[in-house]
Design an enzyme around this catalytic site. Structure first.
Site, mmCIF file in Angstrom:
data_model
loop_
_atom_site.group_PDB
_atom_site.id
_atom_site.type_symbol
_atom_site.label_atom_id
_atom_site.label_comp_id
_atom_site.label_asym_id
_atom_site.label_seq_id
_atom_site.Cartn_x
_atom_site.Cartn_y
_atom_site.Cartn_z
ATOM 1 N N GLY A 39 0.766 -1.247 0.000
ATOM 2 C CA GLY A 39 0.000 0.000 0.000
ATOM 3 C C GLY A 39 0.796 1.296 0.000
ATOM 4 O O GLY A 39 0.250 2.355 0.311
ATOM 5 N N LYS A 99 9.261 -2.599 -15.484
ATOM 6 C CA LYS A 99 10.449 -3.309 -14.984
ATOM 7 C C LYS A 99 11.284 -3.677 -16.209
ATOM 8 O O LYS A 99 10.788 -4.351 -17.121
ATOM 9 C CB LYS A 99 10.061 -4.588 -14.233
ATOM 10 C CG LYS A 99 8.860 -4.454 -13.315
ATOM 11 C CD LYS A 99 9.165 -3.729 -12.026
ATOM 12 C CE LYS A 99 7.877 -3.394 -11.281
ATOM 13 N NZ LYS A 99 8.016 -2.398 -10.238
#
Ligand SMILES: C[S@@+](CC[C@H](N)C(=O)[O-])C[C@H]1O[C@@H](n2cnc3c(N)ncnc32)[C@H](O)[C@@H]1O
Length: 367
Positions: free
Chosen positions: A226, A308
């Protein structure tokens, strides 16, 4: 002899020298400056040697430093100096400043690398005596002036020092080009700093005010635990966090967040949201398809997401992803504003910000 700044010094994250080198060579050629890069792996810097006189200055003037993905900081320099005497470094530098204009500041920096961290103390210690000597010699203004050229000394290793200039309007305002941020203790993960840095880097002050408003709706794909959701909720945005992993209890207790335990690749919002952010660790080709879908279908207005990058062909992968996004938007007849950056808080990834061009122009008061 007239001053010639033909060597462009570029700082980058250690390990990303190749990407930094390929990008600058390609971008410099587009603006008509030709040359070749020199670098060593893990050094945290690249030297771009220009073929034409003052080529390094021309590159800095013709390319917006913010548009470079892999360069954090740069300066237009003379050929690097070697054999720096240990007993009179100040005198040595003074001897090599022929033709330099009066500067408003002096910066002495090492690279953000293993070698560089061993040199940072030396750089810091050298500033006061060097600045005093430069003032005496008239190379530095009596008072710091951040509008004048910055005299830049890049101490890259024990025996290689770059001396040059950086117009402060054409270079990063942060030492080493690194935006250092304080970790907010209430945030559930360090990843939170990636989104904070992205907003601070990509969005102008005006854009932050217009685009990060309380009451906005947001979706966070790949949200657990989160850190990014915390940034959204901290700005009072009602956030749907999609991830099969658990969300931080304290964050959920705040009442701003709904957790959807599901797959970010198949999740579809009930209605369009203001923000979609995505930190899903998956193949870049999959992620860019997903992002293109969200943007072209109008499921979100603004987005920050990560790609990524694989160990091999990182630059090519970035370019391919960019092409997919641009082609998708062109097909949907959508003009978009795209920015990409290898942020300080990114590791093997880069961060992109995308919004509609008309929104970008509106919030920044551009015609
Ligand atoms: C780098 S972590 C996210 C960290 C988060 N942004 C934060 O600030 O705390 C990547 C997350 O992507 C999630 N993920 C991977 N594949 C996913 C998918 N298909 N759908 C949703 N989440 C996914 C993982 O469960 C993991 O929690």
């Amino acid at each position: 002899m007239a001053l010639e700044l033909n060597h462009l010094l570029l700082l980058c994250r250690a390990g990303f020298e190749r990407e930094c080198a390929v990008e600058i060579q390609e971008r410099a050629a587009v603006v008509g400056v030709y040359g070749f890069p020199r670098f060593k792996g893990e050094s945290g810097y690249v030297e771009f040697v220009c073929q034409q006189a003052n080529g390094a200055v021309q590159i800095m003037q013709r390319i917006d430093w913010r548009s470079l993905v892999f360069t954090r900081q740069w300066a237009a320099c003379i050929a690097p100096l070697t054999d720096i005497p240990r007993n009179d470094r100040v005198g040595f530098f003074l001897q090599h400043l022929d033709g330099f204009p009066q500067c408003g500041e002096v910066w002495i920096e090492a690279a953000d690398s293993e070698v560089g961290s061993g040199l940072q103390g030396l750089c810091r210690k050298l500033v006061p005596p060097l600045a005093a000597a430069l003032r005496k010699a008239g190379v530095l203004t009596a008072k710091r002036d951040t509008h004048l050229e910055r005299l830049y000394i890049g101490w890259m290793n024990e025996s290689q020092v770059f001396i040059g200039l950086a117009d402060p309007h054409l270079a990063s305002p942060w030492p080493q080009g690194v935006m250092r941020l304080k970790f907010p203790p209430a945030a559930p993960s360090r990843s939170t700093l990636k989104l904070e840095e992205a907003w601070l880097f990509f969005l102008t002050e005006e854009a932050r005010q217009a685009m990060l408003k309380p009451g906005m709706k947001a979706v966070d794909l790949g949200a657990s635990p989160g850190g990014w959701t915390w940034q959204l909720a901290n700005r009072y945005m009602k956030t749907t966090s999609v991830d099969n992993g658990p969300m931080d209890d304290a964050l959920m207790a705040g009442g701003m967040v709904t957790h959807v335990e599901g797959d970010g690749f198949t999740y579809v919002p009930d209605r369009p949201v203001d923000w979609m952010v995505c930190d899903i660790a998956d193949k870049p080709a999959r992620v860019i398809d997903l992002m293109t879908k969200w943007i072209t279908r109008g499921w979100c207005r603004y987005t920050v997401f990560n790609l990524k990058l694989p160990m091999q062909k990182r630059y090519t992968t970035y370019q391919q992803c960019l092409e997919v996004l641009q082609a998708g938007c062109a097909e949907a007849e959508l003009n978009v504003h795209i920015e990409a950056r290898h942020l300080y808080h990114d590791r093997e990834e880069i961060t992109l910000f995308v919004c509609r061009d008309e929104d970008w122009r509106r919030v920044n008061g551009l015609s």
